[in-house]
Design an enzyme around this catalytic site. Structure first.
Site, short mmCIF file in Angstrom:
data_model
loop_
_atom_site.label_atom_id
_atom_site.label_comp_id
_atom_site.label_asym_id
_atom_site.label_seq_id
_atom_site.Cartn_x
_atom_site.Cartn_y
_atom_site.Cartn_z
CE1 TYR A 1 42.97 30.09 101.42
CE2 TYR A 1 44.62 31.11 102.83
CZ TYR A 1 43.87 31.11 101.67
OH TYR A 1 44.05 32.11 100.75
CE1 TYR B 1 38.36 32.83 98.13
CE2 TYR B 1 39.53 34.39 99.52
CZ TYR B 1 39.49 33.20 98.84
OH TYR B 1 40.56 32.37 98.85
CG ASP C 1 51.02 27.99 105.63
OD1 ASP C 1 51.46 29.08 106.04
OD2 ASP C 1 50.08 27.89 104.82
CE LYS D 1 47.47 36.08 105.76
NZ LYS D 1 47.13 34.68 105.51
C1 LIG Z 1 47.15 33.99 104.25
C2 LIG Z 1 47.69 32.64 104.24
C3 LIG Z 1 48.34 32.11 103.10
C4 LIG Z 1 48.40 32.86 101.79
O1 LIG Z 1 49.14 34.04 101.88
P1 LIG Z 1 48.90 35.18 100.77
O2 LIG Z 1 49.92 36.21 101.10
O3 LIG Z 1 47.49 35.64 100.92
O4 LIG Z 1 49.13 34.56 99.43
C5 LIG Z 1 48.86 30.84 103.20
N1 LIG Z 1 48.76 30.12 104.33
C6 LIG Z 1 48.18 30.59 105.43
C7 LIG Z 1 48.13 29.75 106.66
C8 LIG Z 1 47.61 31.86 105.43
O5 LIG Z 1 46.98 32.33 106.53
#
Ligand SMILES: *Cc1c(COP(=O)(O)O)cnc(C)c1O
Length: 429
Positions: free
Chosen positions: A144, A17, A245, A274
């Site tokens: 997100y 970004y 997620d 992550k």
């Molecule tokens: C970081 C994140 C993603 C995306 O993961 P990337 O490894 O950056 O593609 C998706 N959902 C949430 C909640 C995140 O914090």
């Protein structure tokens, strides 16, 4: 590193970004150890970011390093089509045993965004196999889920990404974000606005996707667990799949193993990423139930239509296995609780600051929400000059330190934030 390198970086390399014409400054890091990042000139910065939720054990952890060395001598990578290997089998065995019972079919991919794509595709293929026309995903405003197309399409619709790619994005339906915060009293009326939407549209909705409890990029909100419980209930009632997620929140960050545990719910599809590898390698996992996997396998294609080149990368799996070993005896719980206590007591007084809108803490997440926007390049320089690595966005200064951070280092992070608030040039007025 020479000045020349930094100029090259500025001229030729995209950063997340960041403008290519007026890039924010970048800081050259040559190594990282424990909770510290080490700059080219030898300065050590205390890390408050865990490299975006990932490096929970800190950097250069000897056990994870050793696991990577051992694996690299066996093989770094091999295709997963028609081949399997011990690190992947071990990882999936582990994940199945430590994630909610029943989530036993695992898809390993290369990043969080792809885990979300996989989850969405699973939901769509599931309904296709059941012969129903369900093409919508219900998501939350201010959510997100990543930067790829499917993930963007379920991210907050007011976010610039939707405006920019509007004509190319599938359209989805969005729920208003929960008004009740974590820790507030829940009232039955809070549910009225969204139960109607389920009633009206459930025949078209394939799945609901949400970040359980913590909305990260969307504003670092912590919402009421009852909201998550109600969504789970409505999904059961209307036979809609629930995708959690947990890419940012998984592995203890919020004080529970999964953020879903705050609400005692189990999703139908779970996305992890992550911290999965302790922040060492990029890897994600999407887990689901056998009956869902079997239904998908009865769809027209006869299989799930996804298979990245670096699926189940052995090195990444080895890192994940080592990271999960480190989490095994629940030592994370003590670390996260201690961090939570220090964040709460250390940040509390900042809520009295005239420019602070709100201060909140959940597990090892501490947030200072400002009234005005932050001057990112200015505050970043100020932080680096004061020996810490904190990267705010918009009007949010937040800490998500590695679990292994010492109390002293954490106090320095907190005090430095407190100092930054008293420098007017760090903010855009
Ligand atoms: C970081 C994140 C993603 C995306 O993961 P990337 O490894 O950056 O593609 C998706 N959902 C949430 C909640 C995140 O914090």
């Amino acid at each position: 590193m020479k000045d020349d390198d930094l100029n090259f970086d500025k001229r030729h390399i995209w950063h997340p970004y960041t403008s290519m014409t007026h890039p924010l400054p970048t800081y050259p890091v040559v190594s990282a150890d424990g909770y510290e990042l080490i700059l080219t000139d030898g300065r050590r910065l205390i890390d408050g970011m865990s490299s975006w939720w990932a490096a929970i054990h800190g950097y250069n952890h000897p056990m994870i390093n050793q696991a990577l060395h051992t694996q690299i001598n066996q093989m770094s990578h091999v295709m997963f089509g028609g081949i399997t290997h011990p690190p992947a089998i071990e990882l999936c065995r582990r994940l199945i045993s430590i994630m909610p019972v029943g989530l036993e079919c695992v898809f390993l991919a290369d990043s969080g965004s792809v885990a979300v794509e996989v989850a969405i595709k699973m939901a769509l293929q599931y309904w296709q196999a059941r012969g129903e026309q369900r093409f919508e995903i219900l998501a939350l405003r201010q959510s997100y889920h990543g930067d790829t197309y499917g993930a963007m399409a379920v991210g907050d619709p007011k976010n610039s990404m939707h405006d920019m790619y509007q004509n190319y994005l599938p359209s989805n339906r969005f729920l208003h974000i929960p008004t009740r915060r974590f820790g507030e009293n829940w009232s039955k009326n809070d549910a009225l606005s969204f139960s109607q939407l389920f009633f009206d549209h459930h025949k078209k909705i394939a799945a609901v996707i949400m970040e359980p409890i913590v909305q990260g990029v969307g504003g670092m909100h912590f919402y009421h667990p009852e909201y998550l419980r109600l969504i789970r209930m409505l999904c059961n009632q209307y036979d809609i799949l629930l995708i959690a997620d947990e890419i940012a929140t998984g592995f203890g960050r919020t004080g529970k193993w999964l953020a879903c545990n705050h609400a005692d719910i189990i999703p139908d599809i779970l996305c992890l990423g992550k911290a999965l590898t302790g922040g060492m390698m990029t890897l994600s996992a999407t887990l689901t139930f056998r009956h869902i996997a079997e239904t998908i396998s009865q769809s027209k294609a006869g299989c799930f239509m996804h298979g990245p080149t670096f699926m189940a990368n052995p090195l990444a799996c080895a890192a994940a296995n080592a990271s999960l070993s480190l989490l095994k005896d629940n030592s994370w719980r003590q670390c996260v609780e201690t961090i939570a206590v220090h964040l709460s007591s250390g940040l509390a007084h900042l809520s009295l600051h005239p420019n602070v809108k709100d201060v909140r803490v959940l597990g090892a997440i501490g947030v200072v929400e400002m009234i005005q926007e932050i001057n990112i390049s200015q505050i970043q320089r100020w932080f680096v000059e004061h020996g810490v690595w904190i990267r705010p966005f918009r009007n949010l200064i937040y800490l998500i330190p590695p679990y292994i951070i010492s109390k002293e280092a954490l106090m320095i992070l907190i005090d430095t934030i407190s100092g930054a608030l008293n420098q007017p040039e760090n903010f855009i007025s």
